[in-house]
Design a protein around this motif. Structure first.
Motif, PDB file in Angstrom:
ATOM      1  N   ASP A 155       0.822  -1.206   0.000  1.00 32.03           N
ATOM      2  CA  ASP A 155       0.000   0.000   0.000  1.00 32.03           C
ATOM      3  C   ASP A 155       0.861   1.263   0.000  1.00 32.03           C
ATOM      4  O   ASP A 155       0.583   2.225  -0.735  1.00 32.03           O
ATOM      5  N   LEU A 156       1.918   1.268   0.815  1.00 31.60           N
ATOM      6  CA  LEU A 156       2.811   2.419   0.859  1.00 31.60           C
ATOM      7  C   LEU A 156       3.534   2.597  -0.469  1.00 31.60           C
ATOM      8  O   LEU A 156       3.734   3.728  -0.937  1.00 31.60           O
ATOM      9  N   PHE A 157       3.905   1.486  -1.095  1.00 28.68           N
ATOM     10  CA  PHE A 157       4.588   1.562  -2.386  1.00 28.68           C
ATOM     11  C   PHE A 157       3.639   2.070  -3.473  1.00 28.68           C
ATOM     12  O   PHE A 157       4.030   2.871  -4.329  1.00 28.68           O
ATOM     13  N   ALA A 158       2.391   1.615  -3.446  1.00 27.42           N
ATOM     14  CA  ALA A 158       1.426   2.062  -4.442  1.00 27.42           C
ATOM     15  C   ALA A 158       1.142   3.553  -4.287  1.00 27.42           C
ATOM     16  O   ALA A 158       1.073   4.295  -5.282  1.00 27.42           O
ATOM     17  N   LYS A 159       1.003   3.992  -3.051  1.00 33.81           N
ATOM     18  CA  LYS A 159       0.749   5.408  -2.790  1.00 33.81           C
ATOM     19  C   LYS A 159       1.915   6.274  -3.263  1.00 33.81           C
ATOM     20  O   LYS A 159       1.707   7.396  -3.760  1.00 33.81           O
ATOM     21  N   ALA A 160       3.134   5.757  -3.137  1.00 35.05           N
ATOM     22  CA  ALA A 160       4.328   6.508  -3.525  1.00 35.05           C
ATOM     23  C   ALA A 160       4.682   6.323  -5.000  1.00 35.05           C
ATOM     24  O   ALA A 160       5.628   6.938  -5.491  1.00 35.05           O
ATOM     25  N   HIS A 161       3.958   5.431  -5.689  1.00 33.47           N
ATOM     26  CA  HIS A 161       4.198   5.157  -7.113  1.00 33.47           C
ATOM     27  C   HIS A 161       5.630   4.665  -7.362  1.00 33.47           C
ATOM     28  O   HIS A 161       6.325   5.126  -8.260  1.00 33.47           O
ATOM     29  N   ILE A 162       6.047   3.718  -6.522  1.00 31.18           N
ATOM     30  CA  ILE A 162       7.381   3.146  -6.673  1.00 31.18           C
ATOM     31  C   ILE A 162       7.265   1.624  -6.776  1.00 31.18           C
ATOM     32  O   ILE A 162       6.226   1.041  -6.445  1.00 31.18           O
ATOM     33  N   THR A 163       8.322   0.988  -7.226  1.00 30.00           N
ATOM     34  CA  THR A 163       8.367  -0.462  -7.391  1.00 30.00           C
ATOM     35  C   THR A 163       9.446  -1.049  -6.489  1.00 30.00           C
ATOM     36  O   THR A 163      10.391  -0.351  -6.102  1.00 30.00           O
ATOM     37  N   PRO A 164       9.329  -2.332  -6.120  1.00 33.87           N
ATOM     38  CA  PRO A 164      10.322  -2.945  -5.233  1.00 33.87           C
ATOM     39  C   PRO A 164      11.724  -2.855  -5.817  1.00 33.87           C
ATOM     40  O   PRO A 164      11.915  -3.040  -7.025  1.00 33.87           O
ATOM     41  N   PRO A 165      12.721  -2.574  -4.999  1.00 32.90           N
ATOM     42  CA  PRO A 165      14.084  -2.386  -5.494  1.00 32.90           C
ATOM     43  C   PRO A 165      14.777  -3.697  -5.858  1.00 32.90           C
ATOM     44  O   PRO A 165      14.552  -4.729  -5.230  1.00 32.90           O
ATOM     45  N   LYS A 166      15.623  -3.614  -6.868  1.00 35.03           N
ATOM     46  CA  LYS A 166      16.457  -4.743  -7.267  1.00 35.03           C
ATOM     47  C   LYS A 166      17.934  -4.468  -7.009  1.00 35.03           C
ATOM     48  O   LYS A 166      18.755  -5.381  -7.048  1.00 35.03           O
ATOM     49  N   THR A 167      18.275  -3.197  -6.781  1.00 34.74           N
ATOM     50  CA  THR A 167      19.669  -2.802  -6.541  1.00 34.74           C
ATOM     51  C   THR A 167      19.732  -1.887  -5.324  1.00 34.74           C
ATOM     52  O   THR A 167      18.712  -1.361  -4.859  1.00 34.74           O
ATOM     53  N   TRP A 168      20.944  -1.660  -4.837  1.00 35.13           N
ATOM     54  CA  TRP A 168      21.131  -0.741  -3.716  1.00 35.13           C
ATOM     55  C   TRP A 168      20.627   0.665  -4.064  1.00 35.13           C
ATOM     56  O   TRP A 168      19.960   1.303  -3.256  1.00 35.13           O
ATOM     57  N   SER A 169      20.971   1.137  -5.243  1.00 35.58           N
ATOM     58  CA  SER A 169      20.580   2.497  -5.617  1.00 35.58           C
ATOM     59  C   SER A 169      19.067   2.625  -5.698  1.00 35.58           C
ATOM     60  O   SER A 169      18.499   3.660  -5.307  1.00 35.58           O
ATOM     61  N   GLU A 170      18.391   1.589  -6.178  1.00 33.05           N
ATOM     62  CA  GLU A 170      16.934   1.622  -6.226  1.00 33.05           C
ATOM     63  C   GLU A 170      16.337   1.594  -4.823  1.00 33.05           C
ATOM     64  O   GLU A 170      15.324   2.250  -4.561  1.00 33.05           O
ATOM     65  N   LEU A 171      16.962   0.850  -3.912  1.00 34.50           N
ATOM     66  CA  LEU A 171      16.484   0.809  -2.538  1.00 34.50           C
ATOM     67  C   LEU A 171      16.574   2.201  -1.908  1.00 34.50           C
ATOM     68  O   LEU A 171      15.637   2.657  -1.236  1.00 34.50           O
ATOM     69  N   VAL A 172      17.700   2.884  -2.112  1.00 31.55           N
ATOM     70  CA  VAL A 172      17.863   4.233  -1.581  1.00 31.55           C
ATOM     71  C   VAL A 172      16.831   5.185  -2.185  1.00 31.55           C
ATOM     72  O   VAL A 172      16.213   5.991  -1.477  1.00 31.55           O
ATOM     73  N   ALA A 173      16.625   5.082  -3.505  1.00 33.34           N
ATOM     74  CA  ALA A 173      15.651   5.947  -4.177  1.00 33.34           C
ATOM     75  C   ALA A 173      14.248   5.715  -3.631  1.00 33.34           C
ATOM     76  O   ALA A 173      13.487   6.665  -3.385  1.00 33.34           O
ATOM     77  N   ASP A 174      13.873   4.461  -3.435  1.00 32.13           N
ATOM     78  CA  ASP A 174      12.556   4.149  -2.876  1.00 32.13           C
ATOM     79  C   ASP A 174      12.420   4.707  -1.462  1.00 32.13           C
ATOM     80  O   ASP A 174      11.374   5.257  -1.095  1.00 32.13           O
ATOM     81  N   ALA A 175      13.477   4.545  -0.662  1.00 31.57           N
ATOM     82  CA  ALA A 175      13.431   5.034   0.717  1.00 31.57           C
ATOM     83  C   ALA A 175      13.255   6.548   0.761  1.00 31.57           C
ATOM     84  O   ALA A 175      12.544   7.075   1.620  1.00 31.57           O
ATOM     85  N   ARG A 176      13.881   7.252  -0.172  1.00 27.95           N
ATOM     86  CA  ARG A 176      13.727   8.711  -0.218  1.00 27.95           C
ATOM     87  C   ARG A 176      12.282   9.111  -0.505  1.00 27.95           C
ATOM     88  O   ARG A 176      11.739  10.033   0.118  1.00 27.95           O
ATOM     89  N   VAL A 177      11.663   8.421  -1.438  1.00 27.65           N
ATOM     90  CA  VAL A 177      10.270   8.730  -1.770  1.00 27.65           C
ATOM     91  C   VAL A 177       9.361   8.413  -0.586  1.00 27.65           C
ATOM     92  O   VAL A 177       8.448   9.181  -0.256  1.00 27.65           O
TER      93      VAL A 177
END
Length: 419
Positions: A155-177
């Protein structure tokens, strides 16, 4: 998950029928076996005492000359309870706890081949079986396993319009959003003393590191391990993406509870978290732990241990009971009751093929490439305690991963040389 079953099991079965196995045959008289076990339940409704009492009663029905008494303790108490019993000269016949190597090195344990029929011994997932060996002899019997995956709140991911991370950089980007959306813990990092050794290994492995090298010696302060902790410190903790509680003060249990309350965007978790999330109505997903460039080659695996003490002097009867504990049905029942990956190939295959165990399949599949704690080292409990105590300092604002890991490595090397 690749599981190659050779002709060993078939041959073993033939040997078993020939009556040559130590653990075969009926008891020679009335014997009472004592087992001390850990509690895997998350409520009084599924306390492990109930599981063991039911299992023991079913076993005794077919083995009237053997009685099994089971005492279940919390994970906070069970290891120390067994140590107290052993130190007092009153070791139980069996203990199902977190570590076996100290007792094996002291010559207090029966080996697996003194207890189990060959088909049962051969049915253990090989990587777990290997982790139970010291100098080529198996003393630790795997009992209950899990790997770790990255859980995320759908639900939090859908609200933020983000997708589950596959890399470290994507994890950081998701966390920022997620932080920008007001999520309390964009990425929960439990480095408190409850299980800091696990959280640390997860991220070391994700960068191709780990606690030991290719020959099994401690290699805690390697470049890859330092890089992993520096990434946690600089890109996550330092950017305020790990929530209001400092990693040093955040333990796994409260972090899991926060996820189940909908307060956490991402957290590394084991299958038990699925039940907690469902119970609170949290819609979750889980993906492989990200690495710098994608899915790592190895992920962390954890298994607990069953062991049998020589003091009781009942290897034959103990073996009969353990053969029963590890039969396919009972391993399946335990794994399903407590949402854990099975430690035997036969039960793993059954769960992979069963629709009711669909949610556990990714965890089971990852066991084939998992890396486990160096549980065969008598020094591991000491080293693990140092990691729990000191590792969180590496991710503080003024922390030095190289210095912290270097200090732990020095103590680990000294402890290893003293084994």
């Amino acid at each position: 998950m690749q599981r190659h079953i050779t002709g060993l099991i078939a041959a073993a079965a033939a040997l078993g029928m020939a009556g040559t196995l130590t653990a075969c045959g009926g008891g020679s008289g009335d014997v009472t076996l004592k087992l001390v076990a850990a509690d895997y339940g998350d409520s009084s409704a599924n306390n492990s005492q109930q599981y063991w009492d039911k299992l023991a009663a079913a076993f005794e029905k077919d083995h009237p000359d053997i009685k099994v008494e089971v005492d279940v303790y919390s994970w906070q108490d069970v290891d120390s309870k067994v140590k107290e019993m052993v130190d007092a000269g009153e070791a139980p016949d069996m203990a199902q706890i977190g570590a076996y190597a100290d007792y094996a090195a002291a010559g207090k344990l029966y080996s697996a081949d003194q207890l189990l029929s060959v088909p049962v011994q051969a049915d253990f997932v090989d990587e777990m079986s290997q982790a139970g060996k010291i100098n080529g002899t198996q003393y630790g019997l795997p009992f209950a396993a899990s790997t770790r995956r990255l859980f995320y709140n759908k639900d939090l991911f859908a609200k933020a319009h983000i997708t589950p991370p596959k890399t470290w950089s994507e994890l950081v980007a998701d966390a920022r959003v997620l932080k920008a959306q007001g999520v309390t813990y964009p990425f929960a990092l439990p480095l408190g003393t409850e299980e800091a050794q696990a959280e640390t290994l997860i991220w070391m492995l994700s960068n191709g590191g780990g606690y030991t090298d290719n020959v099994g010696s401690y290699a805690i302060d390697t470049k890859k391990n330092v890089q992993a902790l520096n990434w946690l410190r600089t890109d996550l903790v330092g950017k305020g993406l790990t929530g209001p509680t400092a990693p040093s003060d955040l333990n796994r249990t409260p972090a899991f509870k926060a996820f189940a309350k909908g307060e956490v965007g991402m957290i590394s978790g084991h299958p038990t978290l699925m039940n907690m999330a469902k119970a609170q109505g949290v819609d979750y997903g889980d993906v492989a732990i990200p690495g710098p460039g994608g899915t790592p080659k190895s992920r962390m695996g954890v298994n607990d241990w069953m062991m049998a003490f020589k003091q009781g002097g009942h290897p034959k009867e103990t073996g009969e009971f353990l053969d029963y504990v590890y039969n396919r049905k009972n391993v399946l029942d335990f794994s399903r009751e407590y949402t854990l990956a099975p430690v035997t190939v036969s039960a793993s295959d059954a769960m992979v093929d069963s629709s009711q165990d669909k949610a556990l399949r990714p965890f089971i599949d990852e066991l084939a490439d998992a890396t486990y704690y160096p549980a065969n080292k008598t020094s591991w409990p000491q080293v693990s305690a140092q990691i729990k105590k000191r590792i969180s300092a590496a991710v503080t604002a003024n922390g030095s991963a190289a210095a912290v890991l270097g200090g732990i490595q020095a103590e680990a090397a000294a402890a290893e040389s003293a084994e």
